[in-house]
Write a protein that holds these residues in place. Structure first.
Motif: not given
Length: 424
Positions: A379-403
């Motif tokens: 569970e610890r690794n899963r939570a850590r990886m999930g947090e990093h997934s969220r961080l990586m996804a933030s580099r793909h904001r839809l708003e940035d693509s639209l701009k």
């Protein structure tokens, strides 16, 4: 980039608003597939037109009718010009625009709308006809490529020996159409490189499909366990470690590898959200592997329910080898899920090994199973990886693509005007 863009006088959307304000830009988007079609290109286009409209762009869309007869309808500020269509022999959920009369209709539409730019999402019937009409009217064309031949072969029932020849022909045809565009984009650097490897000589820009980080987000940390249990019950799922796939259940998605991987785990269940031609084949494989009770088919999931499907899972798994980005994987990452993905095409762009998940060798269900187990058993690794997934996804904001797309339209329009003015 060098193009065959014709230096005709650029069209004008109308006088600037009184008081010197900037006029509203207008774009005509053309696509051969759009909701209710179920595929990545259709969903990307839907998000694009909605997002541009919310940003104040005057968006018109031309695409096949979902029922057959042509019509015009406005939905959420987007004007849809639906073309007469017929059922597709290649895919049950896709209809084809009938070419008869379409070119004349597009000519009249361009004369009336006078868009700043045309943006095609496919190079098939609608895309190629709209490209030709736009070039004849001096309207700059922006093209986004979502296409790989492998995504069509199963639907066309293409015999394996003919596929290499058909692929070469398909890439030649794609290059011919995209070569007329003022600006070409595709979702990832890998997808851009693929175009160049297939003979496309012009510049290609990687612009992410983008993700809505407000809609797709993790469960609250303080209630995560209880909420996940509640959501699993809502979808009729047992409360057990869960690997998830969201997408079409078709050949190139390699659902069989996911099923075989489940059979090599101890207590993991596979949840498949989507429908497609390999649904029954996957169910039969689950029975033959002895894991029918651990492979759950949710079928088509409504738009509003999709975020909760991701929140049911512990890890997102994808075995496809023809992904130019994978919107579903981005949605899973934004939802805080670790990812175990095939080391193929653009999927490695979405996995930082050991940080937000793992890659495995395509065709190796044992390797897939081992990596899934390593995620769900800690569970610890899963939570850590999930947090990093969220961080990586933030580099793909839809708003940035639209701009970025808005700027591309603006630059293409200015370039068209400059070409015309310089040639006078």
């Amino acid at each position: 980039m060098s193009t065959s863009f014709a230096p005709h006088p650029p069209t004008v959307t109308g006088p600037a608003p009184s008081g010197g304000g900037r006029r509203r830009s207008r774009v005509l988007i053309g696509t051969d597939t759009y909701p209710p079609d179920v595929n990545g290109a259709a969903y990307f286009t839907a998000r694009l037109v909605r997002g541009l409209t919310e940003r104040g762009v005057d968006v018109h869309l031309v695409c096949p009718s979902p029922t057959g007869p042509p019509h015009v309808v406005e939905r959420d500020g987007v004007v849809e010009h639906r073309l007469r269509s017929m059922p597709s022999l290649a895919h049950e959920s896709v209809r084809l625009a009938l070419p008869t009369g379409v070119r004349g209709h597009l000519n009249r539409l361009l004369d009336r709308l006078r868009p700043d730019a045309v943006h095609i999402q496919n190079h098939f019937l609608v895309g190629r006809m709209l490209t030709g009409a736009a070039c004849d009217h001096g309207v700059p064309v922006v093209a986004t490529n979502h296409f790989m031949p492998e995504n069509l072969f199963d639907h066309l029932r293409m015999p394996w020996p003919l596929r290499p020849y058909a692929a070469r022909l398909a890439w030649w045809d794609l290059n011919r159409i995209l070569g007329r565009a003022e600006h070409v984009t595709t979702p990832t650097p890998t997808a851009a490189r693929l175009l160049r490897e297939q003979g496309f000589v012009h510049t290609v820009e990687a612009v992410s499909c983008g993700i809505d980080l407000d809609r797709f987000r993790p469960l609250p940390e303080d209630s995560e366990v209880d909420e996940r249990r509640r959501l699993r019950a809502r979808f009729g799922l047992p409360d057990r470690p869960t690997m998830l796939f969201v997408g079409r259940l078709d050949e190139e998605k390699r659902i069989d590898e996911l099923v075989r991987a489940v059979a090599r785990t101890s207590d993991v269940q596979l949840v498949l959200a989507g429908q497609g031609s390999h649904r029954e084949r996957s169910a039969e494989l689950a029975r033959s592997e002895g894991v029918a009770d651990r492979v759950r088919f949710l079928g088509f999931v409504a738009h509003e329910d999709l975020p909760d499907v991701y929140r049911c899972a512990d890890v997102f798994t994808i075995a496809g080898i023809a992904e130019l980005q994978s919107i579903a994987t981005l949605e899973a990452m934004a939802s805080g899920l670790p990812v175990v993905a095939a080391d193929a095409m653009a999927l490695p762009h979405l996995v930082e090994e050991g940080r937000n998940g793992h890659l495995y060798e395509p065709g190796d269900p044992d390797g897939l199973a081992d990596r899934v187990e390593s995620v769900v058993t800690s569970e610890r690794n899963r939570a850590r990886m999930g947090e990093h997934s969220r961080l990586m996804a933030s580099r793909h904001r839809l708003e940035d693509s639209l701009k970025r797309f808005e700027r591309i339209y603006e630059d293409a329009s200015v370039g068209a005007f400059a070409s015309f003015s310089g040639g006078r």
